[in-house]
Design an enzyme around this catalytic site. Structure first.
Site, PDB file in Angstrom:
ATOM      1  N   HIS A   1      -9.146 -27.098  -2.950  1.00 16.23           N
ATOM      2  CA  HIS A   1      -9.854 -27.486  -4.177  1.00 16.23           C
ATOM      3  C   HIS A   1     -10.489 -28.865  -4.078  1.00 16.23           C
ATOM      4  CE1 HIS A   1      -8.063 -23.971  -5.921  1.00 16.23           C
ATOM      5  NE2 HIS A   1      -6.841 -24.445  -5.784  1.00 16.23           N
TER       6      HIS A   1
ATOM      7  N   GLU B   1     -18.782 -29.537 -14.905  1.00 13.91           N
ATOM      8  CA  GLU B   1     -18.543 -28.653 -13.756  1.00 13.91           C
ATOM      9  C   GLU B   1     -18.440 -27.188 -14.193  1.00 13.91           C
ATOM     10  OE1 GLU B   1     -16.336 -31.654 -10.665  1.00 13.91           O
ATOM     11  OE2 GLU B   1     -15.058 -30.188 -11.660  1.00 13.91           O
TER      12      GLU B   1
ATOM     13  N   ARG C   1     -17.187 -39.912 -15.751  1.00 17.14           N
ATOM     14  CA  ARG C   1     -17.363 -41.061 -14.842  1.00 17.14           C
ATOM     15  C   ARG C   1     -18.395 -40.666 -13.796  1.00 17.14           C
ATOM     16  NH1 ARG C   1     -15.187 -38.477 -10.568  1.00 17.14           N
ATOM     17  NH2 ARG C   1     -13.357 -37.211 -10.938  1.00 17.14           N
TER      18      ARG C   1
HETATM   19  P1  ADP Z   1      -9.367 -30.326 -10.881  1.00 14.81           P
HETATM   20  O1  ADP Z   1      -9.615 -31.170 -12.102  1.00 14.81           O
HETATM   21  O2  ADP Z   1      -7.937 -30.292 -10.478  1.00 14.81           O
HETATM   22  O3  ADP Z   1     -10.320 -30.627  -9.771  1.00 14.81           O
HETATM   23  P2  ADP Z   1     -10.969 -27.987 -11.691  1.00 14.81           P
HETATM   24  O4  ADP Z   1     -10.796 -27.250 -12.959  1.00 14.81           O
HETATM   25  O5  ADP Z   1     -12.187 -28.876 -11.590  1.00 14.81           O
HETATM   26  O6  ADP Z   1      -9.638 -28.813 -11.374  1.00 14.81           O
HETATM   27  O7  ADP Z   1     -11.007 -26.973 -10.490  1.00 14.81           O
HETATM   28  C1  ADP Z   1     -11.040 -27.402  -9.142  1.00 14.81           C
HETATM   29  C2  ADP Z   1     -11.413 -26.262  -8.230  1.00 14.81           C
HETATM   30  O8  ADP Z   1     -10.468 -25.174  -8.379  1.00 14.81           O
HETATM   31  C3  ADP Z   1     -12.768 -25.635  -8.520  1.00 14.81           C
HETATM   32  O9  ADP Z   1     -13.838 -26.318  -7.897  1.00 14.81           O
HETATM   33  C4  ADP Z   1     -12.540 -24.256  -7.912  1.00 14.81           C
HETATM   34  O10 ADP Z   1     -12.589 -24.332  -6.510  1.00 14.81           O
HETATM   35  C5  ADP Z   1     -11.110 -23.923  -8.281  1.00 14.81           C
HETATM   36  N1  ADP Z   1     -11.012 -23.202  -9.582  1.00 14.81           N
HETATM   37  C6  ADP Z   1     -10.849 -23.747 -10.799  1.00 14.81           C
HETATM   38  N2  ADP Z   1     -10.819 -22.794 -11.779  1.00 14.81           N
HETATM   39  C7  ADP Z   1     -10.965 -21.596 -11.157  1.00 14.81           C
HETATM   40  C8  ADP Z   1     -11.029 -20.218 -11.597  1.00 14.81           C
HETATM   41  N3  ADP Z   1     -10.914 -19.873 -12.886  1.00 14.81           N
HETATM   42  N4  ADP Z   1     -11.200 -19.255 -10.652  1.00 14.81           N
HETATM   43  C9  ADP Z   1     -11.298 -19.582  -9.336  1.00 14.81           C
HETATM   44  N5  ADP Z   1     -11.243 -20.844  -8.862  1.00 14.81           N
HETATM   45  C10 ADP Z   1     -11.080 -21.858  -9.739  1.00 14.81           C
END
Ligand code: ADP
Length: 460
Positions: A235, A275, A291
């Site tokens: 991630h 995002e 940010r």
């Molecule tokens: P963080 O704040 O921990 O970075 P995010 O919500 O931005 O969490 O998610 C980080 C990453 O996790 C995303 O870029 C994607 O790769 C994966 N991800 C998040 N939500 C989903 C989802 N519903 N299905 C599949 N992958 C997800």
């Protein structure tokens, strides 16, 4: 305009902010930990103040020490950079209570977006599409079971306070739900001191697409096009592109208008990133970062807008220096995150940099605080440099990535440069047809594209 800004951060982002200040004729004060005494931004700043020992909690997270330094140095504003206190509403509030401008959003907007449950709820009401999932918190296992049946497996349990991919666990089927639920809660508690979790449909083959926005205090909000950050590991973003190879002008305009309107309605101030996951032509909001992002330079390269300069101007009460119609996309940009890590095992590789020769030439930008003789401390994140490449089109951009990496010399520490060089030759990267799971499958299959493609089918 401000006369003096304190930069409450370190490493390449501190240098990035310092450069913007210098170009604007603003004096700079760097705060630093004992481990960063000989860092480049500390050397280049007009003044610097040691705020504590190496561990972040005693230095870069020490709000009182930072505010004291700001008061002693008589600064007008504080830029928090990325990470550390950048999304800490308590800090933002404290800064403003001391009569110092916080270069970022209002504390209430940091709070609203920092809790992912309230963020999702808010943006949904503002007309932004979200990932199907729970309506707020998942309170217990029974609740989780009932919701997962309704949403359909696989599902993802996510921490409300999440960040950096922590507190997140997939349950592929009903018999895996309990384990995933307990894991996510435990990790959320350990990482964020808050075990609230929510549930989302787990998307099998999405891309990660994010929109850069800017808003001033006069109600003007614009977007600066999207970035595609689908090439990820754990991630975490590894290679980013702008614009996305798969988003059309019409999609960009539609999504851009929705987010700009939402941001303006919210009364948001400053820079931010919204995002999304993108699958089968649809966008689904996942979170908003209040940010600048590590990958902001690729947006700067294709739009010509200095995002940090805009942040500073907005915080000083000035109007955005451009309107949506002034935003023109020129060419393509790619950022390679040059982490100080072993390119095979991804183990951190801090230490002494023996030789350092950065690449140059047309379209090559290197944002980095490292130099020959610098010792990267082991206490912080492993980002050593960002290689940012711009060219007229995507094909030339990838060719320039290869050329720049071949020119780049960093010895003494291991970095991800060899991985990026392989990525620039990988047929899937060249085709642009990748999703957020592609890199991990490709690494698992040791760069075997046909096997990675088979694995992707299994995931889907
Ligand atoms: P963080 O704040 O921990 O970075 P995010 O919500 O931005 O969490 O998610 C980080 C990453 O996790 C995303 O870029 C994607 O790769 C994966 N991800 C998040 N939500 C989903 C989802 N519903 N299905 C599949 N992958 C997800």
């Amino acid at each position: 305009m401000f006369k003096k800004i304190l930069i409450a951060n370190r490493g390449e982002v501190a240098l990035r902010i310092l450069r913007a200040c210098q170009e604007m004729g603003i004096q700079t004060v760097m705060v630093y930990s004992q481990a960063d005494a000989d860092s480049k931004p500390v050397r280049l700043a007009d003044a610097s103040v040691c705020i504590g020992p190496a561990p972040s909690k005693d230095s870069y997270l020490n709000m009182q020490a930072i505010i004291s330094a700001a008061e002693v140095c008589g600064v007008d504003a504080i830029h928090p950079g990325v990470g550390f206190l950048a999304e800490n509403s308590q800090f933002a509030g404290m800064v403003e209570d001391h009569g110092i401008a916080f270069i970022g959003p209002k504390p209430e907007h940091i709070d609203l977006m920092g809790d992912k449950i309230s963020a999702k709820d808010t943006v949904q009401r503002l007309g932004i599409p979200v990932v199907p999932g729970s309506d707020g918190e998942v309170v217990d296992l029974e609740d989780a079971q009932r919701l997962a049946e309704a949403i359909g497996y696989p599902v993802l349990i996510k921490a409300a306070a999440g960040g950096g991919g922590k507190g997140m666990k997939v349950a592929q089927s009903a018999d895996k739900l309990e384990e995933a639920y307990r894991f996510a809660r435990t990790e959320a508690k350990a990482c964020f001191g808050n075990d609230q979790v929510y549930m989302e449909k787990y998307l099998g083959k999405p891309r990660h697409i994010e929109m850069q926005i800017l808003a001033d205090t006069f109600g003007n909000a614009i977007h600066l096009c999207e970035r595609d950050c689908s090439i990820q590991r754990n991630h975490q973003k590894v290679w980013e592109e702008a614009p996305s190879p798969v988003i059309t002008d019409v999609q960009r305009k539609e999504l851009g208008e929705i987010v700009s309107k939402a941001i303006s309605t919210l009364g948001y101030r400053g820079a931010g990133t919204i995002e999304f996951l993108y699958e089968n032509g649809e966008f689904f909001f996942i979170e908003m970062n209040t940010r600048i992002q590590v990958e902001h330079p690729i947006t700067e390269m294709i739009t010509g807008v200095d995002i940090v300069r805009e942040q500073i101007r907005i915080a000083a009460g000035e109007k955005l220096s451009l309107t949506q119609d002034d935003v023109k996309i020129r060419g393509h940009a790619i950022e390679c995150r040059v982490n100080a890590e072993d390119p095979e095992t991804f183990m951190p590789s801090p230490g002494l940099i023996e030789n350092y020769h950065a690449p140059g030439g047309l379209g090559v930008r290197v944002d980095s605080h490292i130099y020959a003789g610098y010792r990267m401390p082991p206490h912080y994140d492993s980002l050593a440099a960002k290689l940012i490449i711009h060219a007229d089109d995507r094909e030339q951009c990838i060719a320039r990535v290869r050329r720049a990496i071949d020119e780049y010399v960093i010895t003494g520490i291991k970095t991800l440069l060899p991985l990026h060089r392989r990525l620039a030759d990988a047929p899937t990267v060249i085709s642009g047809d990748y999703d957020i799971h592609w890199l991990e499958n490709w690494l698992k299959d040791d760069g075997d594209e046909s096997q990675a493609a088979e694995d992707m089918k299994k995931v889907a």
